[in-house]
Scaffold this motif. Sequence first.
Motif, PDB file in Angstrom:
ATOM      1  N   PHE A 113      -2.423   6.600  -8.157  1.00 43.85           N
ATOM      2  CA  PHE A 113      -3.567   7.356  -7.689  1.00 43.85           C
ATOM      3  C   PHE A 113      -2.797   8.506  -7.100  1.00 43.85           C
ATOM      4  CE2 PHE A 113      -7.406   5.069  -8.082  1.00 43.85           C
ATOM      5  CZ  PHE A 113      -6.822   3.982  -8.400  1.00 43.85           C
ATOM      6  N   GLY A 114      -3.065   9.818  -7.665  1.00 45.11           N
ATOM      7  CA  GLY A 114      -2.551  11.094  -6.954  1.00 45.11           C
ATOM      8  C   GLY A 114      -3.599  11.525  -5.907  1.00 45.11           C
ATOM      9  N   PHE A 130     -12.361  -2.822  -8.217  1.00 45.17           N
ATOM     10  CA  PHE A 130     -11.716  -3.034  -7.024  1.00 45.17           C
ATOM     11  C   PHE A 130     -12.700  -3.625  -6.092  1.00 45.17           C
ATOM     12  CE2 PHE A 130      -8.052  -0.294  -6.901  1.00 45.17           C
ATOM     13  CZ  PHE A 130      -7.980   0.465  -8.018  1.00 45.17           C
ATOM     14  N   GLN A 181      -4.121   1.670   1.310  1.00 43.97           N
ATOM     15  CA  GLN A 181      -4.358   3.093   1.284  1.00 43.97           C
ATOM     16  C   GLN A 181      -4.460   3.819   2.926  1.00 43.97           C
ATOM     17  OE1 GLN A 181      -8.504   4.338   0.117  1.00 43.97           O
ATOM     18  NE2 GLN A 181      -7.603   6.159  -0.648  1.00 43.97           N
ATOM     19  N   GLN A 235       0.600   0.736  -4.296  1.00 47.63           N
ATOM     20  CA  GLN A 235       0.541  -0.752  -4.852  1.00 47.63           C
ATOM     21  C   GLN A 235       1.566  -1.688  -3.991  1.00 47.63           C
ATOM     22  OE1 GLN A 235       2.289  -2.153  -8.758  1.00 47.63           O
ATOM     23  NE2 GLN A 235       0.155  -2.840  -9.107  1.00 47.63           N
ATOM     24  N   TYR A 277      -5.003  -9.803 -14.787  1.00 45.96           N
ATOM     25  CA  TYR A 277      -4.215  -8.855 -14.128  1.00 45.96           C
ATOM     26  C   TYR A 277      -4.974  -8.847 -12.714  1.00 45.96           C
ATOM     27  CZ  TYR A 277      -2.060  -4.690 -12.238  1.00 45.96           C
ATOM     28  OH  TYR A 277      -1.108  -3.874 -11.596  1.00 45.96           O
ATOM     29  N   PHE A 325      -7.129  -2.852  -0.598  1.00 47.95           N
ATOM     30  CA  PHE A 325      -8.021  -2.936  -1.596  1.00 47.95           C
ATOM     31  C   PHE A 325      -7.316  -4.027  -2.750  1.00 47.95           C
ATOM     32  CE2 PHE A 325     -11.340  -0.258  -1.088  1.00 47.95           C
ATOM     33  CZ  PHE A 325     -10.564   0.739  -0.293  1.00 47.95           C
ATOM     34  N   LEU A 351      -6.044   0.307   5.195  1.00 49.45           N
ATOM     35  CA  LEU A 351      -7.110  -0.135   4.241  1.00 49.45           C
ATOM     36  C   LEU A 351      -6.624  -0.896   3.262  1.00 49.45           C
ATOM     37  CD1 LEU A 351     -10.271  -0.075   3.894  1.00 49.45           C
ATOM     38  CD2 LEU A 351     -10.073   2.172   3.124  1.00 49.45           C
ATOM     39  N   TYR A 400       1.611  -7.349  -7.343  1.00 47.38           N
ATOM     40  CA  TYR A 400       0.498  -7.449  -8.581  1.00 47.38           C
ATOM     41  C   TYR A 400       0.949  -8.791  -9.450  1.00 47.38           C
ATOM     42  CZ  TYR A 400       4.407  -5.722 -11.852  1.00 47.38           C
ATOM     43  OH  TYR A 400       5.690  -5.535 -12.434  1.00 47.38           O
ATOM     44  N   GLY A 450     -14.110   0.774  -2.254  1.00 44.05           N
ATOM     45  CA  GLY A 450     -13.209   0.619  -3.463  1.00 44.05           C
ATOM     46  C   GLY A 450     -13.220   1.786  -4.380  1.00 44.05           C
ATOM     47  N   PRO A 451     -12.173   2.008  -4.892  1.00 47.28           N
ATOM     48  CA  PRO A 451     -12.311   2.988  -6.171  1.00 47.28           C
ATOM     49  C   PRO A 451     -13.055   2.628  -7.252  1.00 47.28           C
ATOM     50  CG  PRO A 451     -10.136   2.764  -5.354  1.00 47.28           C
ATOM     51  CD  PRO A 451     -10.619   1.865  -4.615  1.00 47.28           C
ATOM     52  N   GLN A 452     -13.940   3.229  -7.771  1.00 48.77           N
ATOM     53  CA  GLN A 452     -14.807   2.953  -8.991  1.00 48.77           C
ATOM     54  C   GLN A 452     -14.482   3.593 -10.376  1.00 48.77           C
ATOM     55  OE1 GLN A 452     -18.611   4.501  -8.701  1.00 48.77           O
ATOM     56  NE2 GLN A 452     -19.568   3.124  -9.932  1.00 48.77           N
ATOM     57  N   TYR A 511     -10.555  10.729  -9.106  1.00 44.61           N
ATOM     58  CA  TYR A 511      -9.068  10.776  -9.397  1.00 44.61           C
ATOM     59  C   TYR A 511      -8.982  10.768 -11.111  1.00 44.61           C
ATOM     60  CZ  TYR A 511      -8.148   8.964  -4.708  1.00 44.61           C
ATOM     61  OH  TYR A 511      -8.323   8.509  -3.301  1.00 44.61           O
ATOM     62  N   TYR A 548      -3.509  -3.089  -3.196  1.00 45.85           N
ATOM     63  CA  TYR A 548      -3.281  -1.632  -2.890  1.00 45.85           C
ATOM     64  C   TYR A 548      -3.416  -1.655  -1.228  1.00 45.85           C
ATOM     65  CZ  TYR A 548      -3.108   0.079  -7.748  1.00 45.85           C
ATOM     66  OH  TYR A 548      -2.977  -0.068  -8.976  1.00 45.85           O
ATOM     67  N   ASP A 605       4.956  -0.997  -5.161  1.00 46.62           N
ATOM     68  CA  ASP A 605       6.023   0.008  -4.516  1.00 46.62           C
ATOM     69  C   ASP A 605       6.210  -0.057  -3.214  1.00 46.62           C
ATOM     70  OD1 ASP A 605       3.940   2.385  -6.259  1.00 46.62           O
ATOM     71  OD2 ASP A 605       5.932   1.766  -6.878  1.00 46.62           O
ATOM     72  N   SER A 615       1.540  -2.984 -15.064  1.00 45.22           N
ATOM     73  CA  SER A 615       0.257  -2.373 -15.070  1.00 45.22           C
ATOM     74  C   SER A 615      -0.082  -1.631 -13.676  1.00 45.22           C
ATOM     75  CB  SER A 615      -0.919  -3.162 -15.685  1.00 45.22           C
ATOM     76  OG  SER A 615      -0.447  -3.673 -17.064  1.00 45.22           O
ATOM     77  N   ARG A 616       0.444  -0.736 -13.153  1.00 43.51           N
ATOM     78  CA  ARG A 616       0.013  -0.290 -12.108  1.00 43.51           C
ATOM     79  C   ARG A 616      -0.898   1.105 -12.382  1.00 43.51           C
ATOM     80  NH1 ARG A 616       5.001   0.437  -9.690  1.00 43.51           N
ATOM     81  NH2 ARG A 616       5.696   2.420 -10.943  1.00 43.51           N
ATOM     82  N   LEU A 617      -1.557   1.321 -11.479  1.00 45.59           N
ATOM     83  CA  LEU A 617      -2.590   2.626 -11.307  1.00 45.59           C
ATOM     84  C   LEU A 617      -2.000   3.192 -10.337  1.00 45.59           C
ATOM     85  CD1 LEU A 617      -6.241   1.796 -11.602  1.00 45.59           C
ATOM     86  CD2 LEU A 617      -4.948   2.872 -13.369  1.00 45.59           C
ATOM     87  N   LEU A 621      -3.275   5.612  -2.414  1.00 49.64           N
ATOM     88  CA  LEU A 621      -3.528   4.294  -2.821  1.00 49.64           C
ATOM     89  C   LEU A 621      -1.855   3.708  -3.215  1.00 49.64           C
ATOM     90  CD1 LEU A 621      -6.765   4.485  -4.346  1.00 49.64           C
ATOM     91  CD2 LEU A 621      -6.054   2.290  -2.838  1.00 49.64           C
TER      92      LEU A 621
END
Lengths: 113, 114
Positions: free
Chosen positions: A103-104, B105, B37, B45, B31, B90, B88, B48, A43-45, A87, B35, B59, A99-101, B43
Amino acid sequence: DAKTTQPPSMDCAEGRAANLPCNHSTISGNEYVYWYRQIHSQGPQYIIHGLKNNETNEMASLIITEDRKSSTLILPHATLRDTAVYYCIVRVAGETSGSRLTFGEGTQLTVNP
Amino acid sequence: EAQVTQNPRYLITVTGKKLTVTCSQNMNHEYMSWYRQDPGLGLRQIYYSMNVEVTDKGDVPEGYKVSRKEKRNFPLILESPSPNQTSLYFCASSPIGRVSYGYTFGSGTRLTVV
């Protein structure tokens, strides 16, 4: 949220500082810069975030240019365990809607022995 | 320890067999989000939730359902899984309304639909 641009990959020698750049030329005044990393499908940290001042925590330092159009994440003494995809994300902190992150592609940092 | 817990970590299932991936957080975060991946797509979404009983599409919501009956839990439901949902997954959580320390996460759920 503003779009960011990062190099796709970087190498760093173990024990040296890793400097990861990020361009965010369309950042708005109320948007923060966040950095996350993802180690091989984990998982992203969360690493660090900042608005306009430089920030430091136990993991890294964040340097934001005065015009806020770019920033650099600094890992002062990179170790092999820092090999990951990093990222850079800009978003409004604490916003109450959507509130979406976003990610590129991030930067694949490889720390070499 | 503050954490987001997902279960299972790995799951192989057949097309059309309903499944649920659970997500639980112990940080009292308002919240929560899911997600997926995929290689080359990053990643993305799925859904939510801003708080209990408040959910919204991200998305890529097609083929997924969620519920938020309790603050700590946010399960992801695949009513009729298809092979294109092999991915995958998350779960993430975050406080709202103030500068946060970022999202936390879970460790991920690797789903294979055959």
